[in-house]
Design a protein around this motif. Structure first.
Motif, short mmCIF file in Angstrom:
data_model
loop_
_atom_site.label_atom_id
_atom_site.label_comp_id
_atom_site.label_asym_id
_atom_site.label_seq_id
_atom_site.Cartn_x
_atom_site.Cartn_y
_atom_site.Cartn_z
N SER A 1 -19.77 -12.59 11.87
CA SER A 1 -19.65 -11.98 13.20
C SER A 1 -20.74 -10.94 13.43
O SER A 1 -21.23 -10.77 14.56
CB SER A 1 -18.27 -11.34 13.37
OG SER A 1 -18.08 -10.28 12.44
N GLU B 1 -23.93 -12.67 14.40
CA GLU B 1 -23.91 -13.28 15.73
C GLU B 1 -24.61 -12.37 16.75
O GLU B 1 -25.11 -12.84 17.78
CB GLU B 1 -22.47 -13.53 16.18
CG GLU B 1 -21.80 -14.68 15.44
CD GLU B 1 -20.34 -14.83 15.85
OE1 GLU B 1 -19.89 -14.04 16.72
OE2 GLU B 1 -19.66 -15.72 15.32
N GLY C 1 -17.27 -6.73 9.92
CA GLY C 1 -18.43 -6.74 10.79
C GLY C 1 -18.98 -5.38 11.15
O GLY C 1 -19.74 -5.24 12.11
#
Length: 299
Positions: free
Chosen positions: A173, A176, A237
């Motif tokens: 994540s 991303e 994350g």
């Protein structure tokens, strides 16, 4: 003539080295009140106070300093004699006290500590974890476990693990939202989970490749002082973590974390057991060393 039992003398030495009754009592495996009574009884027979006591501190008196100086070598000789006899045991008995870091304790718990207890059911093991390096002998430990570069030069070291290393990881994540760093300097544009050392200073992330080395004070809004917390934050994350490869191997294999800058984090010598050189090695410590060697030979 004044007389003192061996436990009273050991009590005085323990309080002097530990700087307090509570820590000394833990070392000797007795209650603080029993320890205090033992020393008070010795002081009564001697007719002098060995310690100056306040509500906040305990320190040796002038008489106590002289007592320690004269009794200490004799007690050391007695311990050596007892350890020499103990070496003839067919099976170790007693308590093995180890000092190590939290991360190292996790690494040795199952393969060494628990296996040691299975092999020697009459033994007990006490593992104390501390971030900072301590005087293992002065603090009442039989041995310590640290990475090779941290071990004092006057100690005997026995390798436990082969080479190890730290790696940089982030969650899927996290990546991303940001590109993966290709060089260490790219980290200056990332959110990094910074590490506070036991000394109070911030750890500078270290890198090396083909003779080039550098250490970076990486940016980041989160600073932690425990590796498990860093690992949890990375999984969530919160940023990139610089952490032991051993502790994140399963997460990397399962895809929960992604490793980056792999070629910039080379291995370094792993964990070692360390202890002072003695004429007589206690049976309990010798048995633990034999287990370490057996374990290494099997891997």
């Amino acid at each position: 003539m004044t007389r003192g039992s061996l436990i009273e003398l050991e009590a005085v030495m323990a309080v002097a080295s530990r700087g307090g009754f509570r820590a000394a009592a833990r070392e000797l495996g007795m209650s603080s009140s029993a320890l205090s009574q033992s020393i008070a009884a010795l002081e009564t027979r001697l007719g002098v106070r060995l310690f100056n006591r306040t509500t906040r501190s305990v320190s040796l008196s002038a008489a106590g300093e002289q007592f320690i100086a004269e009794v200490g070598p004799a007690l050391s000789a007695i311990r050596n004699a007892m350890e020499g006899v103990d070496g003839h045991r067919s099976e170790p008995v007693g308590t093995l006290r180890l000092n190590t870091s939290l991360g190292a304790a996790r690494m040795i718990l199952a393969p060494l500590v628990l296996e040691y207890l299975r092999r020697y059911p009459r033994m007990q093991v006490e593992v104390t974890t501390e971030g900072a390096l301590v005087d293992v002998i002065g603090q009442g430990f039989d041995a310590g476990v640290r990475i090779a570069e941290m071990i004092p030069p006057d100690m005997i070291a026995i390798p436990i693990s082969r080479q190890t290393r730290s790696v940089i990881v982030g969650s899927p994540s996290y990546f991303e939202q940001r590109p993966r760093p290709l060089t260490p300097n790219d980290l200056m544009r990332h959110a990094c989970i910074r590490a506070r050392m036991a000394s109070g200073s911030l750890y500078r992330w270290e890198f090396e490749r083909r003779g080039e080395s550098l250490a970076l004070d990486v940016p980041g809004s989160l600073t932690l002082d425990e590796s498990d917390l860093m690992l949890r934050a990375a999984r969530e994350g919160a940023g990139l973590a610089y952490i032991s490869e051993w502790s994140v191997a399963e997460d990397i294999a399962a895809g929960r974390l992604i490793q980056v800058l792999d070629d910039w984090t080379p291995p370094y010598p792993g964990l070692n057991l360390y202890y002072p050189g003695r004429r007589h090695q206690p049976a309990k410590l010798r048995a633990f060393i034999e287990l370490i060697r057996d374990t290494r030979a099997a891997t």
